[in-house]
Design a protein around this motif. Structure first.
Motif, PDB file in Angstrom:
ATOM      1  N   ARG A  64       0.838  -1.207   0.000  1.00 38.37           N
ATOM      2  CA  ARG A  64       0.000   0.000   0.000  1.00 38.37           C
ATOM      3  C   ARG A  64       0.872   1.256   0.000  1.00 38.37           C
ATOM      4  NH1 ARG A  64      -2.641  -3.430   3.800  1.00 38.37           N
ATOM      5  NH2 ARG A  64      -4.678  -4.167   3.057  1.00 38.37           N
ATOM      6  N   GLY A  65       2.000   1.220   0.722  1.00 39.90           N
ATOM      7  CA  GLY A  65       2.883   2.376   0.748  1.00 39.90           C
ATOM      8  C   GLY A  65       3.473   2.700  -0.617  1.00 39.90           C
ATOM      9  N   ARG A  68       0.730   4.100  -2.794  1.00 46.39           N
ATOM     10  CA  ARG A  68       0.401   5.464  -2.395  1.00 46.39           C
ATOM     11  C   ARG A  68       1.464   6.455  -2.907  1.00 46.39           C
ATOM     12  NH1 ARG A  68      -0.060   4.362   2.417  1.00 46.39           N
ATOM     13  NH2 ARG A  68      -2.329   4.097   2.514  1.00 46.39           N
ATOM     14  N   ALA A  71       1.084   6.873  -6.702  1.00 47.96           N
ATOM     15  CA  ALA A  71      -0.059   7.714  -7.037  1.00 47.96           C
ATOM     16  C   ALA A  71       0.238   9.182  -6.739  1.00 47.96           C
ATOM     17  CB  ALA A  71      -1.289   7.253  -6.250  1.00 47.96           C
ATOM     18  N   ARG A  72       0.922   9.448  -5.609  1.00 49.77           N
ATOM     19  CA  ARG A  72       1.255  10.829  -5.246  1.00 49.77           C
ATOM     20  C   ARG A  72       2.190  11.455  -6.277  1.00 49.77           C
ATOM     21  NH1 ARG A  72       4.007   9.982  -0.734  1.00 49.77           N
ATOM     22  NH2 ARG A  72       2.096   9.607   0.429  1.00 49.77           N
ATOM     23  N   ASP A  77      -5.312  10.485  -7.027  1.00 50.22           N
ATOM     24  CA  ASP A  77      -5.967  10.347  -5.736  1.00 50.22           C
ATOM     25  C   ASP A  77      -5.410   9.107  -5.040  1.00 50.22           C
ATOM     26  OD1 ASP A  77      -9.433  10.549  -4.624  1.00 50.22           O
ATOM     27  OD2 ASP A  77      -7.634   9.956  -3.550  1.00 50.22           O
ATOM     28  N   GLU A  78      -4.560   9.329  -4.015  1.00 52.46           N
ATOM     29  CA  GLU A  78      -3.901   8.208  -3.337  1.00 52.46           C
ATOM     30  C   GLU A  78      -4.912   7.275  -2.686  1.00 52.46           C
ATOM     31  OE1 GLU A  78      -0.712  11.518  -1.845  1.00 52.46           O
ATOM     32  OE2 GLU A  78      -1.170   9.844  -0.527  1.00 52.46           O
ATOM     33  N   LYS A  79      -5.930   7.862  -2.030  1.00 57.65           N
ATOM     34  CA  LYS A  79      -6.906   7.035  -1.330  1.00 57.65           C
ATOM     35  C   LYS A  79      -7.684   6.158  -2.303  1.00 57.65           C
ATOM     36  CE  LYS A  79      -7.556  10.215   2.563  1.00 57.65           C
ATOM     37  NZ  LYS A  79      -8.543  11.033   3.322  1.00 57.65           N
ATOM     38  N   VAL A  82      -5.306   3.194  -3.403  1.00 61.58           N
ATOM     39  CA  VAL A  82      -5.145   2.218  -2.318  1.00 61.58           C
ATOM     40  C   VAL A  82      -6.472   1.532  -2.020  1.00 61.58           C
ATOM     41  CG1 VAL A  82      -4.542   1.938   0.116  1.00 61.58           C
ATOM     42  CG2 VAL A  82      -3.190   3.445  -1.330  1.00 61.58           C
TER      43      VAL A  82
END
Length: 236
Positions: A64-65, A68, A71-72, A77-79, A82
């Protein structure tokens, strides 16, 4: 710079996270190697993320890290990315952990506490010393003789570029001979003055947070930016 625009024909609700990231990377014109360099990851690991192959990342929190951070970097949209991973793999993923150990450990005594504090102070002092040496070895805060003698009106030099970073930004800047003048990630609050043979080819990540000057004039990076990355040539 305009807000992030997702790549066409992509829906977060029905697409694997790796496929979303790959599509957006290609939409922004970035190579897999460029992304790997900016994230400090192996290109093979970036390839695994884009193909949603997570066997080489046994710990789910790391997966997930990485998603994230990817995506950043692309301004996504990181959320959402994930969340799509959780929807696809969150209930079935199995983490591989090393076997649990339960050694008998005694609480540290007073001597142990003092030694721990002493080591911590030595480490902090060492970091401060290294930071000072690094600062002194660079060009930060220094002025050249030409700047002190004619600070009010420095002559425009077609061989020089100046960049100021208000955010962490990955750059790849080369001159006409292909020499790398600046390559890698630059921390916020830093600035660089580069000299080489024009024309210069520049790739600047997170260009909205970077100020570029050439021939004593600011350069508009917005018109050369696609997604979060600006690509342009100066001095032709």
């Amino acid at each position: 710079m305009s807000e992030h625009q997702p790549s066409p024909d992509m829906s977060v609700s029905d697409t694997l996270p790796g496929k979303l990231l790959k599509a957006e990377r290609e939409h922004q014109g970035l190579s897999r190697d460029e992304v790997a360099t900016q994230l400090n990851l192996r290109p093979s690991l970036v390839d695994d993320l884009e193909r949603d192959h997570y066997d080489q990342i046994p710990i789910a929190a790391y997966r997930r890290g990485y998603l994230r951070a990817y995506a950043r970097l692309l301004g996504m949209d990181e959320k959402a990315v994930v969340g799509q991973y959780n929807a696809q793999f969150g209930t079935t993923e199995v983490e591989r952990h090393p076997p649990a150990m339960s050694p008998s450990v005694r609480p540290p005594g007073k001597l142990g506490k003092y030694l721990f504090r002493l080591v911590s102070l030595l480490v902090i002092a060492g970091l401060i010393g290294l930071s000072y040496v690094w600062w002194q070895s660079g060009d930060y805060g220094r002025t050249s003789p030409s700047e002190t003698s004619d600070a009010a009106a420095p002559a425009a030099d077609p061989r020089k570029l100046t960049l100021t970073f208000n955010t962490d930004s990955w750059t790849d800047i080369r001159d006409a001979d292909g020499k790398k003048l600046l390559y890698g990630t630059n921390p916020p609050g830093s600035s660089k003055t580069l000299e080489g043979k024009p024309p210069f080819k520049l790739t600047i990540g997170k260009s909205a947070g970077v100020v570029l000057e050439y021939m004593n004039e600011p350069v508009d990076l917005k018109s050369a930016t696609r997604g979060t990355v600006a690509k342009l040539t100066l001095g032709e």
